[in-house]
Design a protein around this motif. Structure first.
Motif, PDB file in Angstrom:
ATOM      1  N   LEU A  68       4.424   7.632  -6.666  1.00 48.03           N
ATOM      2  CA  LEU A  68       3.478   8.180  -5.698  1.00 48.03           C
ATOM      3  C   LEU A  68       3.440   7.347  -4.421  1.00 48.03           C
ATOM      4  O   LEU A  68       3.254   7.886  -3.322  1.00 48.03           O
ATOM      5  CB  LEU A  68       2.082   8.260  -6.300  1.00 48.03           C
ATOM      6  N   ARG A  69       3.626   6.048  -4.549  1.00 48.52           N
ATOM      7  CA  ARG A  69       3.523   5.173  -3.381  1.00 48.52           C
ATOM      8  C   ARG A  69       4.644   5.442  -2.379  1.00 48.52           C
ATOM      9  O   ARG A  69       4.417   5.409  -1.169  1.00 48.52           O
ATOM     10  CB  ARG A  69       3.548   3.705  -3.814  1.00 48.52           C
ATOM     11  N   VAL A  70       5.867   5.686  -2.874  1.00 49.67           N
ATOM     12  CA  VAL A  70       7.007   5.751  -1.954  1.00 49.67           C
ATOM     13  C   VAL A  70       7.420   7.172  -1.596  1.00 49.67           C
ATOM     14  O   VAL A  70       8.144   7.373  -0.621  1.00 49.67           O
ATOM     15  CB  VAL A  70       8.231   5.006  -2.538  1.00 49.67           C
ATOM     16  N   SER A  71       6.966   8.174  -2.358  1.00 50.52           N
ATOM     17  CA  SER A  71       7.525   9.524  -2.218  1.00 50.52           C
ATOM     18  C   SER A  71       6.736  10.397  -1.256  1.00 50.52           C
ATOM     19  O   SER A  71       5.531  10.247  -1.077  1.00 50.52           O
ATOM     20  CB  SER A  71       7.575  10.214  -3.590  1.00 50.52           C
ATOM     21  N   ASP A  72       7.461  11.350  -0.634  1.00 52.29           N
ATOM     22  CA  ASP A  72       6.826  12.432   0.112  1.00 52.29           C
ATOM     23  C   ASP A  72       6.466  13.577  -0.828  1.00 52.29           C
ATOM     24  O   ASP A  72       5.404  14.191  -0.707  1.00 52.29           O
ATOM     25  CB  ASP A  72       7.770  12.963   1.193  1.00 52.29           C
ATOM     26  N   ARG A  73       7.380  13.881  -1.746  1.00 46.67           N
ATOM     27  CA  ARG A  73       7.166  14.945  -2.740  1.00 46.67           C
ATOM     28  C   ARG A  73       7.603  14.422  -4.092  1.00 46.67           C
ATOM     29  O   ARG A  73       8.416  13.499  -4.174  1.00 46.67           O
ATOM     30  CB  ARG A  73       7.981  16.200  -2.378  1.00 46.67           C
ATOM     31  N   VAL A  74       7.075  15.009  -5.145  1.00 50.78           N
ATOM     32  CA  VAL A  74       7.408  14.582  -6.500  1.00 50.78           C
ATOM     33  C   VAL A  74       7.851  15.789  -7.313  1.00 50.78           C
ATOM     34  O   VAL A  74       7.112  16.779  -7.431  1.00 50.78           O
ATOM     35  CB  VAL A  74       6.201  13.907  -7.201  1.00 50.78           C
ATOM     36  N   ALA A  75       9.062  15.717  -7.849  1.00 47.58           N
ATOM     37  CA  ALA A  75       9.556  16.731  -8.780  1.00 47.58           C
ATOM     38  C   ALA A  75       9.131  16.310 -10.187  1.00 47.58           C
ATOM     39  O   ALA A  75       9.499  15.234 -10.655  1.00 47.58           O
ATOM     40  CB  ALA A  75      11.074  16.846  -8.697  1.00 47.58           C
ATOM     41  N   VAL A  76       8.333  17.153 -10.835  1.00 45.05           N
ATOM     42  CA  VAL A  76       7.783  16.837 -12.149  1.00 45.05           C
ATOM     43  C   VAL A  76       8.677  17.450 -13.218  1.00 45.05           C
ATOM     44  O   VAL A  76       8.867  18.671 -13.260  1.00 45.05           O
ATOM     45  CB  VAL A  76       6.347  17.374 -12.287  1.00 45.05           C
ATOM     46  N   LEU A  77       9.256  16.607 -14.088  1.00 47.66           N
ATOM     47  CA  LEU A  77      10.159  17.067 -15.138  1.00 47.66           C
ATOM     48  C   LEU A  77       9.515  16.907 -16.498  1.00 47.66           C
ATOM     49  O   LEU A  77       8.826  15.913 -16.768  1.00 47.66           O
ATOM     50  CB  LEU A  77      11.466  16.274 -15.119  1.00 47.66           C
ATOM     51  N   GLY A 117       0.821  -1.212   0.000  1.00 54.00           N
ATOM     52  CA  GLY A 117       0.000   0.000   0.000  1.00 54.00           C
ATOM     53  C   GLY A 117       0.843   1.245   0.000  1.00 54.00           C
ATOM     54  O   GLY A 117       2.051   1.213  -0.202  1.00 54.00           O
ATOM     55  N   GLU A 118       0.185   2.361   0.220  1.00 54.51           N
ATOM     56  CA  GLU A 118       0.888   3.630   0.230  1.00 54.51           C
ATOM     57  C   GLU A 118       1.763   3.738   1.477  1.00 54.51           C
ATOM     58  O   GLU A 118       1.540   3.074   2.480  1.00 54.51           O
ATOM     59  CB  GLU A 118      -0.129   4.782   0.225  1.00 54.51           C
ATOM     60  N   ARG A 119       2.730   4.602   1.424  1.00 51.84           N
ATOM     61  CA  ARG A 119       3.545   4.863   2.603  1.00 51.84           C
ATOM     62  C   ARG A 119       2.670   5.458   3.687  1.00 51.84           C
ATOM     63  O   ARG A 119       1.870   6.349   3.454  1.00 51.84           O
ATOM     64  CB  ARG A 119       4.676   5.838   2.267  1.00 51.84           C
ATOM     65  N   GLN A 120       2.838   4.929   4.898  1.00 57.49           N
ATOM     66  CA  GLN A 120       2.018   5.392   6.008  1.00 57.49           C
ATOM     67  C   GLN A 120       2.685   6.526   6.774  1.00 57.49           C
ATOM     68  O   GLN A 120       2.059   7.206   7.554  1.00 57.49           O
ATOM     69  CB  GLN A 120       1.751   4.216   6.973  1.00 57.49           C
ATOM     70  N   ARG A 121       4.004   6.705   6.572  1.00 52.54           N
ATOM     71  CA  ARG A 121       4.712   7.736   7.316  1.00 52.54           C
ATOM     72  C   ARG A 121       4.224   9.117   6.898  1.00 52.54           C
ATOM     73  O   ARG A 121       4.126   9.418   5.712  1.00 52.54           O
ATOM     74  CB  ARG A 121       6.220   7.635   7.055  1.00 52.54           C
ATOM     75  N   ILE A 170      11.783  -3.556  -1.900  1.00 53.70           N
ATOM     76  CA  ILE A 170      12.567  -2.331  -2.081  1.00 53.70           C
ATOM     77  C   ILE A 170      11.739  -1.103  -1.715  1.00 53.70           C
ATOM     78  O   ILE A 170      12.240  -0.158  -1.090  1.00 53.70           O
ATOM     79  CB  ILE A 170      13.094  -2.253  -3.532  1.00 53.70           C
ATOM     80  N   GLN A 171      10.461  -1.103  -2.063  1.00 51.09           N
ATOM     81  CA  GLN A 171       9.606   0.028  -1.701  1.00 51.09           C
ATOM     82  C   GLN A 171       9.494   0.162  -0.184  1.00 51.09           C
ATOM     83  O   GLN A 171       9.547   1.271   0.363  1.00 51.09           O
ATOM     84  CB  GLN A 171       8.227  -0.150  -2.328  1.00 51.09           C
TER      85      GLN A 171
END
Length: 515
Positions: free
Chosen positions: A466-475, A249-253, A441-442
């Motif tokens: 999206l599952r592992v990140s706190d923020r996403v840099a969009v390139l 599932g998604e990161r819970q932190r 790994i995730q």
């Protein structure tokens, strides 16, 4: 599962053993003309062994292989090709310094008066390429073409003979969306011509889009054969893992607010030839920053420059608030900034060395030749990381090149984590590995961030980002459009940002977008 037609190729009761390990245990498998068949399973499930059996790279100690109803025993890949079974692998085995025509007809070049008949070679190659709907200059050098075109040339080479079965092993791992669409067009054309196609991929979306039938392997056994339309994705993954996937599932932190965390690395006005222009990026302590963009957006170029692997053109980089310029990977390691390459085979593992040697390599390099690690220290280091990351088989003396892709990736991570880094940049760490190892790994990424390590996570799979990140840099096109909290994005919204000129604020305001 009963069908009315005879299979074009069939394996019955196949057993293949490597030493004391039974890689295939009484495996039954079949393929039908005009179908796309997927072989699914975790790394180590037996997929590669079954492919090698089908293509003549190895023989079974027991069992039968039939082609067109007749029993065969291939002595080599050449014998398999003569029987109509050809393969195109993830690592394209063509020659970029030769022409397209030479690669298409490699090993079956037309000759005249004791030499090459270049005119006939180009003509024959042009005909084969035309069968795939490809308009390429046969005399052009293969190396001047994109990876996607080279992949299609490899398929053209495979069908230059009377192919009945075409094996495609991870054919889309390095392709962008447009290239995948073109490859799928070719696959559908071959299917219409009656070719049986074995499509092996870890991308579930692609398997469900292109495949008619799925066979699942686990630990050398066949779990079952299923029609794709009758097998739910959640059930497929559960069959591959042999357990429930409710823990995926998604990161819970919940990360602290940005202003409550000190920035570890800040970069502004960064330029990296030929793609990255005037990029600004901030990475916080204990932060997982995802990088999302299409192939060619500049994700890898930026990651390599920030870690000292490649040269930074211009810009300012600060580490702990102090201006620095990482001139090379050695300086990056000294400052606690390390990079895991997307090209695991060429820039990650050293295939001929053992697991222990690979894990100890970077730490020994950091210590220098005059401070050699003791044999006991090396062994203790290797065993501790083998246990911590679940590397299998758990034999420190095993050559890394004999491991599955997922376990090779774990060895690379162990080597970098042994350096006790502060920033770990992971470039496509789950490419070409099975679902179970992806989950491992995730989870590891989340645990490392929870313990204060900063990470950059690059993946072509947006759901994974999206599952592992706190923020996403969009390139897009070498520019960072914006860095957005992951919990404000959906898959559709992220796709809209990276693939279209949709304003960031508009996408975030809508919460999703049609693409």
């Amino acid at each position: 599962m009963a069908v009315d037609v005879a299979p074009v190729v069939e394996v019955e009761g196949a057993c293949v053993r490597f030493g004391s390990d039974l890689a295939l245990d009484h495996v039954d498998f079949r393929m039908f003309a005009g179908e796309v068949h997927s072989l699914m399973g975790e790394n180590g499930a037996g997929k590669s062994t079954l492919i090698k059996l089908l293509t003549g790279a190895l023989s079974a100690e027991s069992g039968v292989v039939r082609v067109g109803g007749g029993s065969v025993r291939f002595s080599s890949p050449q014998a398999a090709r003569a029987a109509g079974i050809s393969a195109v692998y993830q690592e394209i085995d063509l020659l970029p310094n030769l022409s397209v025509a030479e690669n298409v007809l490699l090993g079956q070049e037309p000759r005249r008066w004791g030499g090459m008949d270049w005119s006939r070679m180009r003509s024959q190659a042009r005909d084969v390429l035309a069968e795939l709907g490809l308009d390429l200059d046969p005399s052009s050098m293969l190396g001047t073409h994109s990876l996607a075109v080279q992949q299609l040339v490899a398929i053209a080479r495979a069908i230059a003979t009377d192919v009945k079965v075409l094996v495609l092993d991870e054919p889309t791992s390095s392709l962008d969306l447009d290239d995948v669409a073109e490859l799928f067009r070719v696959i559908r054309d071959l299917k219409e011509r009656g070719v049986a196609i074995l499509f092996v991929s870890h991308f579930l979306d692609q398997v469900y889009e292109i495949c008619d039938r799925i066979t699942v392997l686990r630990e050398g056994h066949v779990v079952g054969e299923y029609l794709t339309r009758e097998l739910l994705r959640v059930d497929l993954v559960a069959k591959m893992l042999g357990r429930s996937i409710s823990d995926i599932g998604e990161r819970q932190r919940v990360p602290e607010p940005e202003d409550a965390r000190p920035p570890l690395l800040e970069a502004s006005g960064v330029t990296v030839a030929p793609r990255i222009r005037d990029a600004d990026i901030t990475i916080y302590e204990g932060d997982v920053l995802g990088m999302a963009g299409l192939l060619g957006s500049g994700r890898t170029e930026l990651a390599r420059a920030l870690t000292g692997v490649d040269r930074l053109g211009s810009g300012v980089v600060e580490l702990d608030g102090k201006r620095t310029r990482l001139a090379d990977p050695h300086q990056g390691i000294r400052l606690g900034v390390v990079y895991s390459s997307e090209n695991r085979r060429a820039e990650g593992i050293i295939a001929g060395l053992s697991i222990e040697d690979n894990i100890a390599l970077a730490l020994q390099a950091q210590r220098g030749v005059l401070r050699r690690m003791s044999t006991a220290h090396r062994r203790e280091l290797a065993l501790s990381w083998i246990d911590a990351l679940g590397i299998r088989p758990a034999d420190p003396d095993r050559p890394v090149g004999t491991l599955s892709g997922g376990n090779q990736q774990k060895v690379v991570l162990a080597r970098l984590l042994a350096l006790s880094p502060r920033l770990l940049v992971l470039d496509e760490p789950t490419r070409g590995i099975d679902v179970g190892t992806k989950v491992d790994i995730q989870k590891l990424v989340g645990e490392l961030a929870d313990n204060g390590l900063s990470l950059v996570f690059i993946s072509a799979e947006l759901e994974e980002v999206l599952r592992v990140s706190d923020r996403v840099a969009v390139l897009r096109d070498g520019e960072i459009l914006e860095t957005v909290p992951a919990d404000q994005l959906t898959i559709d919204a992220l796709l809209a940002l990276i693939a279209q000129a949709t304003p960031v604020r508009e996408v975030l305001a809508e919460g999703s977008a049609d693409v």
